[in-house]
Design a protein around this motif. Structure first.
Motif, PDB file in Angstrom:
ATOM      1  N   LEU A  51      30.116  40.813  32.450  1.00 33.93           N
ATOM      2  CA  LEU A  51      30.679  41.744  33.426  1.00 33.93           C
ATOM      3  C   LEU A  51      30.465  41.242  34.856  1.00 33.93           C
ATOM      4  CD1 LEU A  51      29.456  45.169  31.974  1.00 33.93           C
ATOM      5  CD2 LEU A  51      31.841  44.507  32.297  1.00 33.93           C
ATOM      6  N   ILE A 103      34.988  43.730  30.723  1.00 30.50           N
ATOM      7  CA  ILE A 103      35.542  44.693  31.669  1.00 30.50           C
ATOM      8  C   ILE A 103      35.078  46.093  31.261  1.00 30.50           C
ATOM      9  CG2 ILE A 103      37.692  45.786  32.472  1.00 30.50           C
ATOM     10  CD1 ILE A 103      37.527  43.022  33.580  1.00 30.50           C
ATOM     11  N   ASN A 110      42.031  48.719  33.403  1.00 32.11           N
ATOM     12  CA  ASN A 110      41.227  47.565  33.816  1.00 32.11           C
ATOM     13  C   ASN A 110      41.205  46.491  32.735  1.00 32.11           C
ATOM     14  OD1 ASN A 110      40.552  48.858  36.182  1.00 32.11           O
ATOM     15  ND2 ASN A 110      38.437  49.281  35.618  1.00 32.11           N
ATOM     16  N   GLU A 113      43.186  43.041  32.436  1.00 31.80           N
ATOM     17  CA  GLU A 113      42.729  41.772  33.007  1.00 31.80           C
ATOM     18  C   GLU A 113      42.304  40.772  31.930  1.00 31.80           C
ATOM     19  OE1 GLU A 113      39.811  42.085  36.174  1.00 31.80           O
ATOM     20  OE2 GLU A 113      40.599  44.070  36.694  1.00 31.80           O
TER      21      GLU A 113
END
Length: 115
Positions: A51, A103, A110, A113
Motif C-alpha cells: 500500500l 489499494i 480506487n 488502478e
C-alpha cells in the motif's frame, strides 16, 4: 493462486461493492475474510509495504473501539501493527492486493488502478 486477493468484510457495503467490481472485471481473486482469518503481523507488514502507507493510515478511525481506546495514544508503527492484529475490525476495508501493489477500496473505484 489467484492474481488478486481481497481482504473482505461481507458486512461492509464498500467491501461488497469492491468484490462486485472484481467479479464484473472477470479477474481471478481470492477472498480473505480478515475478521475470521486474521492477518499475521508479517502479513500486515507486507500489505502495508504494498500500500506504501504507514500503519496508522490503515487504521479505521471511525470505529468505536479506536475512539474509545486508541484515539489519543501516540503509538509507533510496530504498536499500530499489533493493535490491528489484535483488533482486525480496526483494519481499513477492503484492501485489494495484486502482485506487489495494493489499494484500499474506499471508494471501490480506487481498485481500478490495479487493472
Amino acid at each position: 493462486m489467484s492474481e488478486y486477493t481481497i481482504y473482505h468484510n461481507p458486512r461492509c457495503k464498500k467491501s461488497r461493492e469492491t468484490l462486485k467490481l472484481l467479479e464484473d472485471k472477470g479477474v481471478n481473486y481470492d477472498v480473505v475474510q480478515y475478521l475470521k482469518e486474521v492477518p499475521t503481523k508479517d502479513e500486515l507488514k507486507k500489505i502495508l509495504a504494498k500500500l506504501n502507507v504507514k500503519p496508522f493510515n490503515l487504521v479505521r478511525k471511525e470505529e468505536k473501539k479506536y475512539k474509545e481506546e486508541y484515539k489519543n495514544l501516540d503509538l509507533n508503527d510496530e504498536e499500530w501493527i499489533e493493535v490491528m492484529h489484535q483488533n482486525p475490525k480496526l483494519i481499513q476495508r477492503p484492501v485489494v492486493v495484486k502482485g506487489n501493489k495494493a489499494i484500499i477500496g474506499r471508494p471501490p473505484e480506487n481498485v481500478n488502478e490495479l487493472f
